[in-house]
Design a protein around this motif. Structure first.
Motif, PDB file in Angstrom:
ATOM      1  N   ALA A  53       0.834  -1.210   0.000  1.00 59.08           N
ATOM      2  CA  ALA A  53       0.000   0.000   0.000  1.00 59.08           C
ATOM      3  C   ALA A  53       0.864   1.253   0.000  1.00 59.08           C
ATOM      4  O   ALA A  53       0.481   2.277  -0.581  1.00 59.08           O
ATOM      5  CB  ALA A  53      -0.920  -0.002   1.215  1.00 59.08           C
ATOM      6  N   ALA A  54       2.041   1.181   0.628  1.00 60.68           N
ATOM      7  CA  ALA A  54       2.926   2.350   0.701  1.00 60.68           C
ATOM      8  C   ALA A  54       3.366   2.816  -0.674  1.00 60.68           C
ATOM      9  O   ALA A  54       3.525   4.011  -0.914  1.00 60.68           O
ATOM     10  CB  ALA A  54       4.145   2.028   1.569  1.00 60.68           C
ATOM     11  N   PHE A  55       3.568   1.868  -1.610  1.00 59.36           N
ATOM     12  CA  PHE A  55       3.936   2.321  -2.959  1.00 59.36           C
ATOM     13  C   PHE A  55       2.745   2.342  -3.914  1.00 59.36           C
ATOM     14  O   PHE A  55       2.698   3.147  -4.846  1.00 59.36           O
ATOM     15  CB  PHE A  55       5.095   1.503  -3.544  1.00 59.36           C
ATOM     16  CG  PHE A  55       4.858   0.022  -3.737  1.00 59.36           C
ATOM     17  CD1 PHE A  55       3.998  -0.467  -4.710  1.00 59.36           C
ATOM     18  CD2 PHE A  55       5.546  -0.904  -2.966  1.00 59.36           C
ATOM     19  CE1 PHE A  55       3.801  -1.835  -4.896  1.00 59.36           C
ATOM     20  CE2 PHE A  55       5.369  -2.266  -3.142  1.00 59.36           C
ATOM     21  CZ  PHE A  55       4.500  -2.737  -4.114  1.00 59.36           C
ATOM     22  N   ALA A  56       1.741   1.489  -3.697  1.00 57.86           N
ATOM     23  CA  ALA A  56       0.626   1.401  -4.651  1.00 57.86           C
ATOM     24  C   ALA A  56      -0.332   2.586  -4.537  1.00 57.86           C
ATOM     25  O   ALA A  56      -0.786   3.116  -5.564  1.00 57.86           O
ATOM     26  CB  ALA A  56      -0.131   0.095  -4.447  1.00 57.86           C
ATOM     27  N   LEU A  57      -0.682   2.988  -3.331  1.00 58.86           N
ATOM     28  CA  LEU A  57      -1.682   4.049  -3.169  1.00 58.86           C
ATOM     29  C   LEU A  57      -1.244   5.377  -3.793  1.00 58.86           C
ATOM     30  O   LEU A  57      -2.042   6.026  -4.481  1.00 58.86           O
ATOM     31  CB  LEU A  57      -2.028   4.220  -1.685  1.00 58.86           C
ATOM     32  CG  LEU A  57      -2.694   3.013  -1.014  1.00 58.86           C
ATOM     33  CD1 LEU A  57      -2.963   3.298   0.458  1.00 58.86           C
ATOM     34  CD2 LEU A  57      -3.992   2.635  -1.716  1.00 58.86           C
ATOM     35  N   PRO A  58       0.001   5.820  -3.582  1.00 55.86           N
ATOM     36  CA  PRO A  58       0.413   7.071  -4.238  1.00 55.86           C
ATOM     37  C   PRO A  58       0.401   6.972  -5.759  1.00 55.86           C
ATOM     38  O   PRO A  58       0.030   7.940  -6.442  1.00 55.86           O
ATOM     39  CB  PRO A  58       1.844   7.285  -3.719  1.00 55.86           C
ATOM     40  CG  PRO A  58       1.919   6.522  -2.449  1.00 55.86           C
ATOM     41  CD  PRO A  58       1.042   5.329  -2.652  1.00 55.86           C
ATOM     42  N   ILE A  59       0.790   5.812  -6.297  1.00 57.43           N
ATOM     43  CA  ILE A  59       0.777   5.639  -7.750  1.00 57.43           C
ATOM     44  C   ILE A  59      -0.653   5.719  -8.275  1.00 57.43           C
ATOM     45  O   ILE A  59      -0.940   6.406  -9.261  1.00 57.43           O
ATOM     46  CB  ILE A  59       1.433   4.301  -8.138  1.00 57.43           C
ATOM     47  CG1 ILE A  59       2.935   4.358  -7.881  1.00 57.43           C
ATOM     48  CG2 ILE A  59       1.147   3.964  -9.598  1.00 57.43           C
ATOM     49  CD1 ILE A  59       3.645   3.030  -8.069  1.00 57.43           C
ATOM     50  N   ILE A  60      -1.568   5.006  -7.620  1.00 55.02           N
ATOM     51  CA  ILE A  60      -2.972   5.016  -8.054  1.00 55.02           C
ATOM     52  C   ILE A  60      -3.524   6.436  -8.028  1.00 55.02           C
ATOM     53  O   ILE A  60      -4.204   6.882  -8.959  1.00 55.02           O
ATOM     54  CB  ILE A  60      -3.810   4.090  -7.148  1.00 55.02           C
ATOM     55  CG1 ILE A  60      -3.394   2.634  -7.352  1.00 55.02           C
ATOM     56  CG2 ILE A  60      -5.304   4.255  -7.430  1.00 55.02           C
ATOM     57  CD1 ILE A  60      -3.899   1.697  -6.272  1.00 55.02           C
ATOM     58  N   GLN A  61      -3.231   7.170  -6.960  1.00 52.81           N
ATOM     59  CA  GLN A  61      -3.757   8.528  -6.844  1.00 52.81           C
ATOM     60  C   GLN A  61      -3.208   9.437  -7.939  1.00 52.81           C
ATOM     61  O   GLN A  61      -3.961  10.205  -8.554  1.00 52.81           O
ATOM     62  CB  GLN A  61      -3.414   9.106  -5.465  1.00 52.81           C
ATOM     63  CG  GLN A  61      -3.882  10.545  -5.280  1.00 52.81           C
ATOM     64  CD  GLN A  61      -4.193  10.879  -3.846  1.00 52.81           C
ATOM     65  OE1 GLN A  61      -4.787  10.068  -3.141  1.00 52.81           O
ATOM     66  NE2 GLN A  61      -3.787  12.052  -3.398  1.00 52.81           N
ATOM     67  N   GLN A  62      -1.914   9.346  -8.204  1.00 53.42           N
ATOM     68  CA  GLN A  62      -1.320  10.202  -9.231  1.00 53.42           C
ATOM     69  C   GLN A  62      -1.874   9.871 -10.623  1.00 53.42           C
ATOM     70  O   GLN A  62      -2.133  10.777 -11.422  1.00 53.42           O
ATOM     71  CB  GLN A  62       0.203  10.062  -9.205  1.00 53.42           C
ATOM     72  CG  GLN A  62       0.828  10.693  -7.953  1.00 53.42           C
ATOM     73  CD  GLN A  62       2.340  10.589  -7.960  1.00 53.42           C
ATOM     74  OE1 GLN A  62       3.021  11.397  -8.574  1.00 53.42           O
ATOM     75  NE2 GLN A  62       2.876   9.592  -7.273  1.00 53.42           N
ATOM     76  N   LEU A  63      -2.068   8.603 -10.897  1.00 52.97           N
ATOM     77  CA  LEU A  63      -2.641   8.222 -12.193  1.00 52.97           C
ATOM     78  C   LEU A  63      -4.092   8.683 -12.298  1.00 52.97           C
ATOM     79  O   LEU A  63      -4.542   9.146 -13.353  1.00 52.97           O
ATOM     80  CB  LEU A  63      -2.554   6.706 -12.382  1.00 52.97           C
ATOM     81  CG  LEU A  63      -1.153   6.107 -12.502  1.00 52.97           C
ATOM     82  CD1 LEU A  63      -1.237   4.602 -12.720  1.00 52.97           C
ATOM     83  CD2 LEU A  63      -0.359   6.762 -13.625  1.00 52.97           C
ATOM     84  N   TYR A  64      -4.836   8.566 -11.213  1.00 54.92           N
ATOM     85  CA  TYR A  64      -6.252   8.938 -11.209  1.00 54.92           C
ATOM     86  C   TYR A  64      -6.416  10.446 -11.442  1.00 54.92           C
ATOM     87  O   TYR A  64      -7.336  10.887 -12.149  1.00 54.92           O
ATOM     88  CB  TYR A  64      -6.887   8.551  -9.874  1.00 54.92           C
ATOM     89  CG  TYR A  64      -8.360   8.874  -9.778  1.00 54.92           C
ATOM     90  CD1 TYR A  64      -9.317   7.992 -10.278  1.00 54.92           C
ATOM     91  CD2 TYR A  64      -8.798  10.051  -9.179  1.00 54.92           C
ATOM     92  CE1 TYR A  64     -10.666   8.275 -10.189  1.00 54.92           C
ATOM     93  CE2 TYR A  64     -10.144  10.348  -9.083  1.00 54.92           C
ATOM     94  CZ  TYR A  64     -11.082   9.452  -9.590  1.00 54.92           C
ATOM     95  OH  TYR A  64     -12.415   9.746  -9.499  1.00 54.92           O
ATOM     96  N   LEU A  65      -5.551  11.232 -10.831  1.00 59.29           N
ATOM     97  CA  LEU A  65      -5.675  12.689 -10.934  1.00 59.29           C
ATOM     98  C   LEU A  65      -5.108  13.249 -12.229  1.00 59.29           C
ATOM     99  O   LEU A  65      -5.321  14.419 -12.542  1.00 59.29           O
ATOM    100  CB  LEU A  65      -4.962  13.352  -9.737  1.00 59.29           C
ATOM    101  CG  LEU A  65      -5.595  13.083  -8.366  1.00 59.29           C
ATOM    102  CD1 LEU A  65      -4.757  13.712  -7.259  1.00 59.29           C
ATOM    103  CD2 LEU A  65      -7.022  13.605  -8.321  1.00 59.29           C
ATOM    104  N   ASP A  66      -4.376  12.420 -12.959  1.00 58.28           N
ATOM    105  CA  ASP A  66      -3.825  12.889 -14.228  1.00 58.28           C
ATOM    106  C   ASP A  66      -4.955  13.195 -15.212  1.00 58.28           C
ATOM    107  O   ASP A  66      -5.912  12.439 -15.341  1.00 58.28           O
ATOM    108  CB  ASP A  66      -2.899  11.829 -14.817  1.00 58.28           C
ATOM    109  CG  ASP A  66      -2.188  12.331 -16.054  1.00 58.28           C
ATOM    110  OD1 ASP A  66      -2.738  12.135 -17.142  1.00 58.28           O
ATOM    111  OD2 ASP A  66      -1.107  12.921 -15.909  1.00 58.28           O
ATOM    112  N   LYS A  67      -4.848  14.295 -15.930  1.00 60.35           N
ATOM    113  CA  LYS A  67      -5.921  14.736 -16.820  1.00 60.35           C
ATOM    114  C   LYS A  67      -6.179  13.772 -17.968  1.00 60.35           C
ATOM    115  O   LYS A  67      -7.276  13.721 -18.522  1.00 60.35           O
ATOM    116  CB  LYS A  67      -5.591  16.130 -17.377  1.00 60.35           C
ATOM    117  CG  LYS A  67      -5.641  17.232 -16.319  1.00 60.35           C
ATOM    118  CD  LYS A  67      -5.297  18.578 -16.916  1.00 60.35           C
ATOM    119  CE  LYS A  67      -5.340  19.667 -15.844  1.00 60.35           C
ATOM    120  NZ  LYS A  67      -4.983  21.001 -16.403  1.00 60.35           N
ATOM    121  N   SER A  68      -5.144  12.996 -18.320  1.00 63.88           N
ATOM    122  CA  SER A  68      -5.318  12.061 -19.433  1.00 63.88           C
ATOM    123  C   SER A  68      -5.812  10.697 -18.974  1.00 63.88           C
ATOM    124  O   SER A  68      -5.904   9.771 -19.775  1.00 63.88           O
ATOM    125  CB  SER A  68      -3.984  11.879 -20.174  1.00 63.88           C
ATOM    126  OG  SER A  68      -3.011  11.281 -19.314  1.00 63.88           O
TER     127      SER A  68
END
Length: 371
Positions: A53-68
């Protein structure tokens, strides 16, 4: 501290809440915020500390918030891990975390036919979990392109080294974009791993969880001094007396794991062995049976046990002592999780006394002798 205080977005918080994740573990508290800021991470943590979760959650959030997000399905995050079992475990966790995000993920590993994996890739994925060999195979066949990678996770780097994957990793690194976030995790830091981390990390935030304080103190530990030929009878006796639901037994060798499983089966104790000589299907079937409590006892070698993540594991038994003291901590850390109690029993033959001494030096405690 809560996950909300780590500024995670609502779709992730909702998924975590439904699965009962309430309080971040120490490594999650330390790693998630800098990772959300796109910093490189050097994480020293073992299996069972919550590092997925320490590495997965930040990745998921950054991908989700990306405009594309969702417009073009390219592999934007690569999670590289040493074993099939761990790859599957990480993919299962991603399935939980991404429930309300629309982010796609898949897992690829060797030992099985590639057709289903290729089909998933052709449908488009955002996050790819992979073992090195199968990843290189599919890259060579042009089913995988790494040109769009923004986040790269190298998980259990020390185990990568132990399993001989370091050359595969060095072949993969030049295929990744220069501009990316790198999250590097290892339970131990031998000189070769330190050198590798320095070559691929840029100004990383160092996150360290002391395994001896985070795991060892929460588990009841006992030692049995026993002659090597008597270990089998001692194990059978303990398993017959103690009706624990799930027991994980560690063997130093593949042959030893098979012998233990045969001995237990002969006396009617349901057991299976997993190790590198077993097929992927056999290993996965054994793990599934163990997690569902159809099989009470699982015997494993250290490499095969990587990726075993069971919240309610009652007992770990060290049938053989490990050659490296840190491995003892990794083994017993599979019990006593998620607020549950756990017990670790260790069988020590006369020729294993030096290994015991190293373990007690590392953990800072003398293991009590069982009555």
């Amino acid at each position: 501290m809560t996950f909300k205080e780590l500024t995670l977005i609502e779709p992730i918080l909702k998924a975590l809440d439904e699965k009962g994740y309430a309080i971040p573990t120490p490594i999650q508290q330390e790693a998630i915020l800098p990772a959300l800021r796109n910093r490189d991470i050097l994480g020293l943590a073992q299996t069972g500390t919550g590092k997925t979760a320490a590495f997965a959650l930040p990745i998921i959030q950054q991908l989700y918030l990306d405009k594309s997000h969702g417009k073009r399905r390219e592999i934007k995050a690569l999670i590289l891990t040493p074993t099939r079992e761990l790859a599957i475990q990480i993919d299962d966790s991603l399935r939980e975390y991404t429930t309300y995000t629309g982010i796609r993920h898949t897992v690829i590993y060797g030992g099985v036919k590639q057709q289903a994996q290729v089909s998933a890739l052709k449908n488009g994925v955002d996050i790819l979990v992979a073992t090195p060999g199968r990843l290189l195979d599919l890259i060579n066949q042009r089913y995988v392109s790494l040109h769009a990678i923004r986040h790269f996770v190298l998980d259990e780097a020390d185990r990568m080294l132990d399993m001989g994957f370091i050359h595969d990793i060095k072949r993969l690194l030049p295929l990744l974009p220069r501009e990316k976030q790198t999250l590097f995790f290892s339970a131990t830091m031998p000189s070769s791993i330190t050198s590798l981390s320095r070559s691929i990390l840029h100004d990383p935030v160092r996150v360290e969880v002391d395994p001896t304080s985070s795991v060892v103190d929460t588990i009841e530990q006992y030692i049995y001094f026993v002659e090597k030929p008597e270990k089998k009878d001692l194990l059978i006796d303990l398993l017959k007396k103690d009706k624990c639901k799930s027991v994980l037994v560690f063997s130093r060798t593949k042959h030893g794991a098979d012998k233990i499983a045969q001995s237990l089966s002969k006396v009617g104790i349901g057991s299976e062995a997993i190790h590198g000589n077993k097929s992927q299907n056999a290993r996965q079937r054994a793990l599934t049976n163990f997690k569902s409590h159809e099989t009470r006892v699982l015997i494993a070698t250290d490499i095969a046990a990587r990726g075993i993540d069971i919240d309610q594991l009652d007992m770990v038994i060290n049938y053989d002592l490990p050659d490296v003291a840190e491995t003892y901590v990794h083994r017993i850390g599979r019990t006593g999780r998620a607020g549950n109690s756990g017990t670790a029993l260790t069988f020590c033959a006369p020729d294993e006394r030096s290994m015991l001494k190293d373990i007690q030096k590392l953990t800072g405690r003398v293991l009590p002798v069982a009555n």
